[in-house]
Design a protein around this motif. Sequence first.
Motif, PDB file in Angstrom:
ATOM      1  N   VAL A   1       0.988  -1.246   0.019  1.00  9.49           N
ATOM      2  CA  VAL A   1      -0.025   0.110   0.125  1.00  9.49           C
ATOM      3  C   VAL A   1       0.932   1.138   0.023  1.00  9.49           C
ATOM      4  CG1 VAL A   1      -1.684   1.398   1.372  1.00  9.49           C
ATOM      5  CG2 VAL A   1      -1.698  -1.119   1.239  1.00  9.49           C
ATOM      6  N   LEU A   2       1.847   1.365   1.048  1.00 11.97           N
ATOM      7  CA  LEU A   2       2.697   2.386   0.996  1.00 11.97           C
ATOM      8  C   LEU A   2       3.698   2.327  -0.234  1.00 11.97           C
ATOM      9  CD1 LEU A   2       3.571   3.152   4.766  1.00 11.97           C
ATOM     10  CD2 LEU A   2       1.957   4.010   3.226  1.00 11.97           C
ATOM     11  N   GLY A   3       3.922   1.420  -0.833  1.00 13.79           N
ATOM     12  CA  GLY A   3       4.652   1.211  -2.134  1.00 13.79           C
ATOM     13  C   GLY A   3       4.133   1.961  -3.315  1.00 13.79           C
ATOM     14  N   ARG A   4       2.718   2.667  -3.171  1.00 12.51           N
ATOM     15  CA  ARG A   4       2.131   3.203  -4.066  1.00 12.51           C
ATOM     16  C   ARG A   4       2.008   4.804  -3.526  1.00 12.51           C
ATOM     17  NH1 ARG A   4      -2.535  -0.446  -3.463  1.00 12.51           N
ATOM     18  NH2 ARG A   4      -3.733   1.230  -4.082  1.00 12.51           N
ATOM     19  N   LEU A   5       2.621   5.090  -2.521  1.00 11.16           N
ATOM     20  CA  LEU A   5       2.576   6.535  -1.942  1.00 11.16           C
ATOM     21  C   LEU A   5       3.792   7.122  -2.222  1.00 11.16           C
ATOM     22  CD1 LEU A   5       0.679   8.436  -0.478  1.00 11.16           C
ATOM     23  CD2 LEU A   5       2.101   7.670   1.707  1.00 11.16           C
TER      24      LEU A   5
END
Length: 230
Positions: free
Chosen positions: A13-17
């Motif tokens: 999830v945070l990899g897409r932030l």
Amino acid sequence: MRSGAQDDPYREVLGRLAEGADHRDAERLLLSAGWMPCGAGDWAVAYRAPDGRAAARVSPFDPAGPYTAALYREAAHTGQVPRLFEHRRLVGGGDLQLLEWLSPVAAEEAAEFHRALAAREPEVAALVDVVRRVHERGLRESPWFAPKVDDNPDNIMRTEDGRLVAADLFSADGPKLYATVLDDPDLVVARIPESERRFMTELPLTYTGPWSDETREAMRNGLAASDARR
């Protein structure tokens, strides 16, 4: 800054932030990934993961966030703090934490846990040592860090596997900090970089109530004028 356990199921999830994301970007990402709003406090709003096993805490401005994350990492061996999956500082002074899902406990049980912490009872001694160490670090390093550890009963919660844990023990001294924003913005500008306070007037303030539009505008104008003078 990012951190997380090796078996973190939420890292993607945070990899897409994006690296330059702020709290609004984080909230949009979580919503698009199926996370649902599930509560708000004075400093942050919370979202629950689609699988129900994790929560995201998103704050537009939280100087204490890195110290809370440090406590969760450094006291993980005690089993008495929430499991931290990920931590990210956000542009403008915001903070994002992905934690295991926690449930509230009875006020009496929470108060007893706080009493044990205050007395450094043997069963919580290891946790107390880490709390004191990280709190002292915050006092040295972070302007307007709250001088006391928060003993609000709401900060004692239970994990899905039944553990009692201490969460959100640290905070900024909000009343003093925001009074200074209004009375002496030059001091705030001198001690907190603009990149770490850009969204400091956007706190949810669910418990203590929102500022008026006029107060928010006065804060922003005072800080902007001080920035311009520097």
